[in-house]
Design a protein around this motif. Structure first.
Motif, PDB file in Angstrom:
ATOM      1  N   GLU A   1      55.175  40.262  26.901  1.00  0.00           N
ATOM      2  CA  GLU A   1      55.079  38.857  27.299  1.00  0.00           C
ATOM      3  C   GLU A   1      56.268  38.051  26.802  1.00  0.00           C
ATOM      4  OE1 GLU A   1      51.180  37.348  26.349  1.00  0.00           O
ATOM      5  OE2 GLU A   1      50.272  38.744  27.782  1.00  0.00           O
ATOM      6  N   TRP A   2      56.749  38.406  25.612  1.00  0.00           N
ATOM      7  CA  TRP A   2      57.920  37.679  25.095  1.00  0.00           C
ATOM      8  C   TRP A   2      59.180  38.034  25.877  1.00  0.00           C
ATOM      9  CZ3 TRP A   2      58.772  33.347  22.905  1.00  0.00           C
ATOM     10  CH2 TRP A   2      57.810  32.769  22.079  1.00  0.00           C
TER      11      TRP A   2
ATOM     12  N   GLN B   1      53.771  32.395  15.343  1.00  0.00           N
ATOM     13  CA  GLN B   1      54.499  33.633  15.634  1.00  0.00           C
ATOM     14  C   GLN B   1      54.841  34.375  14.343  1.00  0.00           C
ATOM     15  OE1 GLN B   1      54.480  34.713  18.534  1.00  0.00           O
ATOM     16  NE2 GLN B   1      53.793  32.830  19.504  1.00  0.00           N
TER      17      GLN B   1
ATOM     18  N   ARG C   1      58.810  36.109  29.007  1.00  0.00           N
ATOM     19  CA  ARG C   1      58.955  34.675  28.743  1.00  0.00           C
ATOM     20  C   ARG C   1      60.425  34.283  28.546  1.00  0.00           C
ATOM     21  NH1 ARG C   1      54.848  31.756  27.115  1.00  0.00           N
ATOM     22  NH2 ARG C   1      53.619  33.537  26.413  1.00  0.00           N
TER      23      ARG C   1
ATOM     24  N   ALA D   1      51.789  36.261  13.756  1.00  0.00           N
ATOM     25  CA  ALA D   1      51.659  37.334  14.750  1.00  0.00           C
ATOM     26  C   ALA D   1      52.533  38.532  14.357  1.00  0.00           C
ATOM     27  CB  ALA D   1      52.065  36.820  16.133  1.00  0.00           C
TER      28      ALA D   1
ATOM     29  N   TYR E   1      48.088  46.270  21.933  1.00  0.00           N
ATOM     30  CA  TYR E   1      48.282  44.837  21.702  1.00  0.00           C
ATOM     31  C   TYR E   1      49.752  44.511  21.442  1.00  0.00           C
ATOM     32  CZ  TYR E   1      47.757  40.048  20.235  1.00  0.00           C
ATOM     33  OH  TYR E   1      47.885  38.685  20.156  1.00  0.00           O
TER      34      TYR E   1
ATOM     35  N   LYS F   1      51.595  44.467  24.699  1.00  0.00           N
ATOM     36  CA  LYS F   1      51.278  43.272  25.478  1.00  0.00           C
ATOM     37  C   LYS F   1      52.064  42.087  24.917  1.00  0.00           C
ATOM     38  CE  LYS F   1      47.020  40.507  26.078  1.00  0.00           C
ATOM     39  NZ  LYS F   1      47.315  39.741  27.277  1.00  0.00           N
ATOM     40  N   TYR F   2      52.063  41.988  23.603  1.00  0.00           N
ATOM     41  CA  TYR F   2      52.739  40.885  22.932  1.00  0.00           C
ATOM     42  C   TYR F   2      54.255  40.904  23.195  1.00  0.00           C
ATOM     43  CZ  TYR F   2      54.400  38.024  18.997  1.00  0.00           C
ATOM     44  OH  TYR F   2      55.038  37.092  18.228  1.00  0.00           O
TER      45      TYR F   2
END
Lengths: 258, 95
Positions: free
Chosen positions: A149-150, A43, A153, A46, A142, A145-146
């Motif tokens: 998702e977090w 991460q 999550r 990322a 991107y 999306k990243y």
């Protein structure tokens, strides 16, 4: 040599480009602070990847600003030698990283905005902005999306992660209203078909944020009062500290290169 | 989430069309989707690939290193299994 007086319209265009550039730069700088401190190696990388995408976008905008500005400045002038009051980034982006939940909430709000904003910018009459937008939108897709998702999550994760991300989206909400305000320099550029009319993007933004919050079992904040001023150079105390870090070397040894 | 609970994944990257996916390394991720994204960020930053496969490391069955002699040495003296005894015409390139 007597410099050409710049017209108000040239100034508006420069200000608009700088607003776009400063957004990318300041968030990129903030994310860079995570470098070497990420919760796990994967991460950490990322986030620094996202930071580098943003710094890259900032450079395109600063280069274009340098071309638009008739004072013959280099692209480096704008990030390194302007004062706090000249920066036009959103207040949201200068807010501290705090923890992973805050960093992702900030990213998610901004990515959602960027996605609709750059999509709209593809229709600008300004070819240069269209070309920067068409590159940026791939990166932003991107990022969105990243960060989505977090948010999902964490929101739909444990009780603790849910609470942390709900608090973060609540606390940062008041900085999002600024996305949709129109400054003087923007309204002039909107009239000329150059700038994106962000006031028209609010519904789209709310819808896309709402969809993800729904999936994340998060409650959409409802606050109607918003902090504003970043676009006009009136910042929170955080920006000063960022610039102190960012500008230190160039202010100590002007023109130093490597 | 405790990072110790993130499982290990093996990452395979295909560098271009027509080539095989190759094992490039491993990383930690909470689930398959995150493993794909982590792989993208860790292993394709320099345009190394156009396709990524991930598989959880525990799903890989490996040969036993202690069995190396029995497994692989019997092939050593069977050089006739290599197609190196043909005379290839000059027109045939890339063989």
């Amino acid at each position: 040599m007597v410099g050409r007086m710049s017209t108000s319209s040239e100034n508006s265009k420069l200000n608009y480009i700088l607003h776009l550039a400063d957004n990318s730069l300041i968030l990129g700088q903030r994310l860079g602070e995570w470098c070497g401190h990420g919760p796990v190696l994967e991460q950490d990388i990322a986030l620094t990847n996202i930071a580098l995408d943003l710094i890259g976008q900032a450079r395109y905008f600063y280069q274009y600003a340098a071309l638009t500005d008739n004072r013959g400045k280099s692209e480096d002038h704008y990030p390194y030698f302007r004062g706090e009051r000249e920066f036009k980034n959103f207040l949201l982006l200068e807010q501290p990283n705090m923890d992973w939940a805050y960093t992702m909430a900030r990213q998610f709000y901004y990515d959602s905005y960027c996605f609709v904003m750059y999509t709209e910018m593809l229709k600008s009459k300004d070819e240069q902005l269209v070309s920067i937008a068409s590159k940026a939108i791939k990166e932003v897709s991107y990022h969105l999306k990243y960060s989505s998702e977090w948010v999902i999550r964490m929101g739909d994760g444990t009780e603790e992660s849910h609470e942390k991300v709900q608090n973060a989206v609540n606390d940062l909400w008041e900085y999002c209203g600024e996305f949709f305000e129109t400054t003087q320099y923007e309204s002039e550029m909107i009239e000329q078909g150059i700038a994106v009319d962000a006031s028209k993007l609010k519904e789209k933004w709310l819808r896309s944020v709402g969809e993800i919050f729904n999936e994340a079992t998060l409650i959409m904040p409802e606050g109607k009062w918003f902090q504003t001023g970043g676009k006009e150079g009136v910042h929170t105390e955080n920006l000063g500290y960022i610039l102190t870090d960012l500008q230190y070397i160039q202010k100590t040894m002007p023109g130093l290169s490597w | 989430m405790d990072k110790k609970s993130w499982p290990l994944w093996e990452v395979f990257i295909r560098s271009k069309h027509g080539l095989n996916h190759k094992h490039v390394g491993s990383l930690h991720a909470a689930d398959a989707q995150m493993a794909i994204e982590n792989s993208r960020d860790v292993y394709t930053r320099r345009m190394e690939g156009i396709s990524i496969w991930v598989v959880e490391s525990k799903n890989i069955t490996a040969s036993d290193p202690n069995q190396q002699e029995a497994m692989f040495e019997p092939a050593v003296d069977k050089i006739y299994r290599h197609p190196t005894f043909y005379n290839l015409p000059d027109e045939l390139e890339h063989m």
